[in-house]
Design a protein around this motif. Structure first.
Motif, mmCIF file in Angstrom:
data_model
loop_
_atom_site.group_PDB
_atom_site.id
_atom_site.type_symbol
_atom_site.label_atom_id
_atom_site.label_comp_id
_atom_site.label_asym_id
_atom_site.label_seq_id
_atom_site.Cartn_x
_atom_site.Cartn_y
_atom_site.Cartn_z
ATOM 1 N N ARG A 212 9.783 12.095 9.577
ATOM 2 C CA ARG A 212 8.685 11.259 9.064
ATOM 3 C C ARG A 212 8.886 9.815 8.811
ATOM 4 O O ARG A 212 9.968 9.643 8.400
ATOM 5 C CB ARG A 212 7.751 12.205 8.075
ATOM 6 C CG ARG A 212 7.440 13.514 8.481
ATOM 7 C CD ARG A 212 6.372 14.160 7.594
ATOM 8 N NE ARG A 212 6.980 14.031 5.976
ATOM 9 C CZ ARG A 212 6.076 14.449 5.100
ATOM 10 N NH1 ARG A 212 4.839 14.953 5.195
ATOM 11 N NH2 ARG A 212 6.628 14.595 3.759
ATOM 12 N N GLY A 213 7.893 8.852 8.996
ATOM 13 C CA GLY A 213 7.800 7.697 8.332
ATOM 14 C C GLY A 213 7.190 7.440 7.182
ATOM 15 O O GLY A 213 6.649 8.462 6.437
ATOM 16 N N SER A 263 1.803 13.604 4.840
ATOM 17 C CA SER A 263 1.333 13.856 3.318
ATOM 18 C C SER A 263 0.996 12.156 2.653
ATOM 19 O O SER A 263 1.253 11.102 2.736
ATOM 20 C CB SER A 263 2.443 14.382 2.540
ATOM 21 O OG SER A 263 3.671 13.530 2.498
ATOM 22 N N VAL A 264 0.119 12.777 1.580
ATOM 23 C CA VAL A 264 -0.407 11.777 0.561
ATOM 24 C C VAL A 264 0.003 11.982 -0.640
ATOM 25 O O VAL A 264 -0.355 13.293 -1.348
ATOM 26 C CB VAL A 264 -1.662 11.214 0.688
ATOM 27 C CG1 VAL A 264 -2.195 10.225 -0.104
ATOM 28 C CG2 VAL A 264 -2.330 11.022 2.281
ATOM 29 N N CYS A 265 0.554 11.281 -1.592
ATOM 30 C CA CYS A 265 1.079 11.396 -2.970
ATOM 31 C C CYS A 265 0.866 10.084 -3.664
ATOM 32 O O CYS A 265 1.485 9.103 -3.615
ATOM 33 C CB CYS A 265 2.442 11.917 -2.989
ATOM 34 S SG CYS A 265 2.679 12.316 -4.777
ATOM 35 N N PRO A 266 -0.467 10.151 -4.659
ATOM 36 C CA PRO A 266 -0.488 9.068 -5.605
ATOM 37 C C PRO A 266 0.891 9.102 -6.480
ATOM 38 O O PRO A 266 0.977 10.042 -7.290
ATOM 39 C CB PRO A 266 -1.706 9.395 -6.402
ATOM 40 C CG PRO A 266 -2.654 10.006 -5.483
ATOM 41 C CD PRO A 266 -1.523 11.008 -4.902
ATOM 42 N N ILE A 267 1.397 7.658 -6.732
ATOM 43 C CA ILE A 267 2.691 7.907 -7.601
ATOM 44 C C ILE A 267 2.517 7.038 -8.699
ATOM 45 O O ILE A 267 3.443 7.351 -9.697
ATOM 46 C CB ILE A 267 3.784 7.486 -6.927
ATOM 47 C CG1 ILE A 267 3.747 6.093 -6.230
ATOM 48 C CG2 ILE A 267 4.144 8.441 -5.639
ATOM 49 C CD1 ILE A 267 5.215 5.699 -5.722
ATOM 50 N N HIS A 289 3.349 9.663 3.602
ATOM 51 C CA HIS A 289 4.591 10.080 4.601
ATOM 52 C C HIS A 289 3.592 10.410 5.949
ATOM 53 O O HIS A 289 2.511 10.895 6.028
ATOM 54 C CB HIS A 289 5.180 11.318 4.336
ATOM 55 C CG HIS A 289 6.658 10.840 3.428
ATOM 56 N ND1 HIS A 289 6.231 10.363 2.065
ATOM 57 C CD2 HIS A 289 7.732 10.912 3.743
ATOM 58 C CE1 HIS A 289 7.328 10.527 1.638
ATOM 59 N NE2 HIS A 289 8.353 10.719 2.650
ATOM 60 N N VAL A 290 4.141 9.655 6.990
ATOM 61 C CA VAL A 290 3.397 9.795 8.578
ATOM 62 C C VAL A 290 4.133 10.137 9.380
ATOM 63 O O VAL A 290 5.418 10.235 9.570
ATOM 64 C CB VAL A 290 3.089 8.131 8.732
ATOM 65 C CG1 VAL A 290 2.130 7.539 7.639
ATOM 66 C CG2 VAL A 290 4.046 7.420 8.908
ATOM 67 N N VAL A 291 3.710 10.717 10.692
ATOM 68 C CA VAL A 291 4.049 11.382 11.792
ATOM 69 C C VAL A 291 3.842 10.095 12.859
ATOM 70 O O VAL A 291 3.158 9.089 12.617
ATOM 71 C CB VAL A 291 3.663 12.490 12.076
ATOM 72 C CG1 VAL A 291 3.980 13.506 11.180
ATOM 73 C CG2 VAL A 291 1.975 12.588 12.503
ATOM 74 N N ILE A 292 4.565 10.508 14.182
ATOM 75 C CA ILE A 292 4.362 9.523 14.986
ATOM 76 C C ILE A 292 2.720 9.459 15.559
ATOM 77 O O ILE A 292 2.132 10.380 15.544
ATOM 78 C CB ILE A 292 5.132 10.129 16.230
ATOM 79 C CG1 ILE A 292 6.555 9.990 16.186
ATOM 80 C CG2 ILE A 292 4.584 9.433 17.804
ATOM 81 C CD1 ILE A 292 7.378 10.829 17.032
ATOM 82 N N GLY A 293 2.321 8.234 15.588
ATOM 83 C CA GLY A 293 0.975 7.796 16.110
ATOM 84 C C GLY A 293 0.072 7.271 14.894
ATOM 85 O O GLY A 293 -0.665 6.772 15.070
ATOM 86 N N HIS A 329 9.963 -1.281 7.368
ATOM 87 C CA HIS A 329 9.062 -0.188 6.753
ATOM 88 C C HIS A 329 9.732 0.981 7.653
ATOM 89 O O HIS A 329 10.529 0.936 8.479
ATOM 90 C CB HIS A 329 7.589 -0.048 7.022
ATOM 91 C CG HIS A 329 7.362 -0.093 8.497
ATOM 92 N ND1 HIS A 329 7.118 -1.441 9.193
ATOM 93 C CD2 HIS A 329 6.981 1.107 9.269
ATOM 94 C CE1 HIS A 329 6.718 -0.883 10.343
ATOM 95 N NE2 HIS A 329 6.474 0.525 10.596
ATOM 96 N N TYR A 330 9.646 2.317 7.181
ATOM 97 C CA TYR A 330 10.194 3.566 7.855
ATOM 98 C C TYR A 330 9.195 4.006 8.629
ATOM 99 O O TYR A 330 8.200 4.769 8.358
ATOM 100 C CB TYR A 330 10.314 4.318 6.528
ATOM 101 C CG TYR A 330 11.512 3.912 5.430
ATOM 102 C CD1 TYR A 330 12.842 3.921 5.807
ATOM 103 C CD2 TYR A 330 11.202 3.410 4.335
ATOM 104 C CE1 TYR A 330 13.895 3.613 5.122
ATOM 105 C CE2 TYR A 330 12.295 3.044 3.316
ATOM 106 C CZ TYR A 330 13.474 2.993 3.909
ATOM 107 O OH TYR A 330 14.375 2.572 2.818
#
Length: 417
Positions: A212-213, A263-267, A289-293, A329-330
């Motif tokens: 994931r990115g 996924s989404v996580c407030p940090i 964290h992201v996936v392709i697209g 960026h990743y």
């Protein structure tokens, strides 16, 4: 890893299995202990870079320091360590072997020396033992083994030990891309810890074919100050930021057949603090964290839609974390399971372990994202397993470290031979 002429391999008859057998278990683990005993949190890799350089130099590999600097945000200056085995065919592929030199900061909860390298029940303990000095030791002995065996490689093999993978920007791998070093490469192997950080439960031997990115929202919430005894007269930025954090954490995200769900996580949330004052401003950091697209434009639009639906009284500005350059960026990536690199490493796994590799995908981000996404290289993660990564009691399985070294050596011989 021997200089005994009687043990040298005939280049006309060399095979990956014999090459893998030359990698000595005890020598590999002694090297890993030496690495673990060097304190090397990110931005403080000088000592371990010198150790790796000297180790390669003592074996005749002519390493070089590759300067890394980022003057604007971190003011960091350091060095990657590079070495090369040249192949005989300029048209053959060049393969990058990569590991990082740094660890996270040593955590305080250790109840023993966090740099001991202690071995018990097949586990070697120490901060960074699994993430990723085990993998670093693996590519060092694999590279050395290929050179010592006098293997007639058609393609080049490029060794890179890089700084700042655990830091905010992956500056070492970024510098490889910035300086065009990855332009000459056709594929990459990264020996990050594998199964423990996979999206699904798998065991070694395993190959991870993507990741994931990640984006980091940097959100400013601006309200209106008022006396704390009369909060209705103001707009509380902290309250609105909290509501926004909750809404972002619950928003819909993308999914991908191999990479799974985003996924989404407030940090982090920071704001207010003035005595008897309604907070005027607040800063909110949210990990995505992201996936392709899920591109930067998509990720921004998602957050803006959440803000519009929430309709807070405060003004909300959606930005991303400051970076050294817009492309730092990743990004997510997937390597084709039919790629020649995957075939070569699968063959290496079968040669070393008599098993077929499990196939998985990485749950988080690292230098492999830069190679697989930004440099667009087929990139495979093959690494040792362990536990307690980034925490007290971190350990790596010693047999996994040796297997990884042997798999990488056999895979390189298969791909480049």
């Amino acid at each position: 890893m021997t200089d005994d002429p009687a043990d040298m391999l005939d280049t006309a008859t060399v095979d990956p299995g014999r090459l893998a057998e030359r990698i000595d278990h005890d020598e590999t683990i002694e090297l890993l202990q030496d690495l673990v005993r060097i304190r090397s949190p990110y931005f403080e890799e000088k000592a371990i870079a010198e150790f790796v350089y000297d180790w390669l130099s003592s074996r005749g590999h002519d390493p070089e320091y590759h300067p890394v600097n980022e003057p604007d945000i971190t003011e960091f200056e350091g060095n990657n360590v590079l070495a090369r085995l040249e192949g005989s065919d300029p048209e053959a592929p060049t393969l990058l072997l990569n590991a990082h030199l740094d660890t996270v900061e040593i955590v305080e909860a250790w109840d023993e020396d966090p740099l001991s390298g202690r071995i018990e029940d097949g586990k070697l303990y120490g901060q960074g033992a699994c993430d990723m000095k085990g993998g670093l030791a693996g590519i060092m002995v694999a590279f050395d083994g290929l050179a010592a065996a006098d293997v007639d490689l058609a393609g080049d093999l490029l060794f890179s030990a890089v700084v700042d993978e655990e830091g905010p920007y992956g500056l070492g791998a970024n510098q490889l891309i910035r300086d065009g070093i990855t332009d000459e490469c056709d594929a990459a192997i990264v020996t990050e810890p594998g199964p423990i950080l996979a999206q699904t439960t798998i065991e070694n031997p395993a190959l991870l074919l993507g990741a994931r990115g990640r984006f980091l929202y940097d959100i400013t919430v601006t309200g209106e100050a008022a006396h704390g005894s009369q909060p209705r007269k103001g707009t509380n930025a902290v309250v609105d930021a909290g509501r926004l954090a909750d809404a972002l954490a619950a928003m819909d995200v993308g999914t991908h057949e191999q990479l799974g769900d985003g996924s989404v996580c407030p940090i982090e949330i920071e704001g207010g603090g003035e005595t008897l004052s309604v907070p005027e401003s607040c800063r909110l950091l949210v990990d995505r964290h992201v996936v392709i697209g899920e591109t930067e434009d998509v990720v921004r639009a998602d957050a803006e839609r959440v803000v519009a639906d929430l309709d807070p009284d405060s003004d909300v500005q959606i930005d991303f974390r400051e970076a050294p350059a817009p492309d730092v960026h990743y990004g997510p990536y997937v390597t084709d399971a039919d790629d020649p690199l995957v075939d070569a490493l699968s063959s290496g796994v079968e040669t070393v372990t008599d098993d077929e590799p499990a196939i998985g995908y990485f749950s988080s981000v690292g230098d492999f994202n830069y190679f697989g996404h930004r440099a667009d290289l087929p990139t495979v993660i093959v690494g040792p397993d362990g536990e307690n990564i980034h925490g007290a009691g971190e350990f790596v399985h010693t047999d996994d470290v040796v297997d990884v070294a042997r798999i990488v050596a056999a895979g390189c011989a298969s791909l480049l031979g």
